[in-house]
Design a protein around this motif. Sequence first.
Motif, PDB file in Angstrom:
ATOM      1  N   UNK A  31       0.863  -1.182   0.000  1.00 37.27           N
ATOM      2  CA  UNK A  31       0.000   0.000   0.000  1.00 37.27           C
ATOM      3  C   UNK A  31       0.898   1.229   0.000  1.00 37.27           C
ATOM      4  N   UNK A  32       0.684   2.107  -0.974  1.00 35.84           N
ATOM      5  CA  UNK A  32       1.474   3.324  -1.083  1.00 35.84           C
ATOM      6  C   UNK A  32       0.512   4.498  -1.168  1.00 35.84           C
ATOM      7  N   UNK A  33       0.516   5.343  -0.134  1.00 41.21           N
ATOM      8  CA  UNK A  33      -0.363   6.516  -0.160  1.00 41.21           C
ATOM      9  C   UNK A  33       0.266   7.591  -1.029  1.00 41.21           C
ATOM     10  N   UNK A  34      -0.551   8.151  -1.919  1.00 43.24           N
ATOM     11  CA  UNK A  34      -0.086   9.221  -2.780  1.00 43.24           C
ATOM     12  C   UNK A  34       0.136  10.480  -1.939  1.00 43.24           C
ATOM     13  N   UNK A  35       1.084  11.335  -2.346  1.00 43.78           N
ATOM     14  CA  UNK A  35       1.255  12.582  -1.608  1.00 43.78           C
ATOM     15  C   UNK A  35       0.092  13.533  -1.881  1.00 43.78           C
ATOM     16  N   UNK A  36      -0.127  14.459  -0.958  1.00 39.94           N
ATOM     17  CA  UNK A  36      -1.163  15.465  -1.154  1.00 39.94           C
ATOM     18  C   UNK A  36      -0.747  16.343  -2.327  1.00 39.94           C
TER      19      UNK A  36
END
Length: 186
Positions: A31-36
């Motif tokens: 799981x890789x959260x995208x940057x804001x």
Amino acid sequence: MAIATQPQLTLDDFLKLPETEPASDFINGEIIQKPMPQGEHSLLRSESCHVINQITEGQKIALALPELRCTFGGASIVPDVSVFRWDRIPKTSTGRIVNRFEIHPDWAIEIVSPDQRLKKVLSKLLHCSRNGTELGWLINPEDESMLGIFPGQRVELYEGAEKLPILEGIELELTVEQVFGWLSLT
């Protein structure tokens, strides 16, 4: 001594999790959260959709959608822009667009954000290429360059006045300079 390992999350498990803000991708079991998104990223994404849809939407050639979750090939990713040929847009029995896209985009566009690892962004586009996406763009505002990703995972670098590859059937000509010109508000 036995070492306990944590079971790897499955795609089905990931899809049951609540959405995050900003969105998270699930690729290669991670799981890789995208940057804001910040200013340049947001404007490039918005203009990409606008310019493509100006040419394609009215003629029902294709549709560019921002931040759409696409689940295919054992991954679930949220490209910055996903472009689908009109006849491939999933629809309900009444002709409305579906909420869940379980197909690959025909053209995927990713924009590198500050502090984002280029390798992770490129891996999403290579996943797309391996699973049927005809064209990928990786836009790098830091050095004003772009990569084109083609079938067979062929990658080409574009800079300056070079014409960019466009999804076949879309009558649009753009150079790298024109794309980065969208960032100038003067």
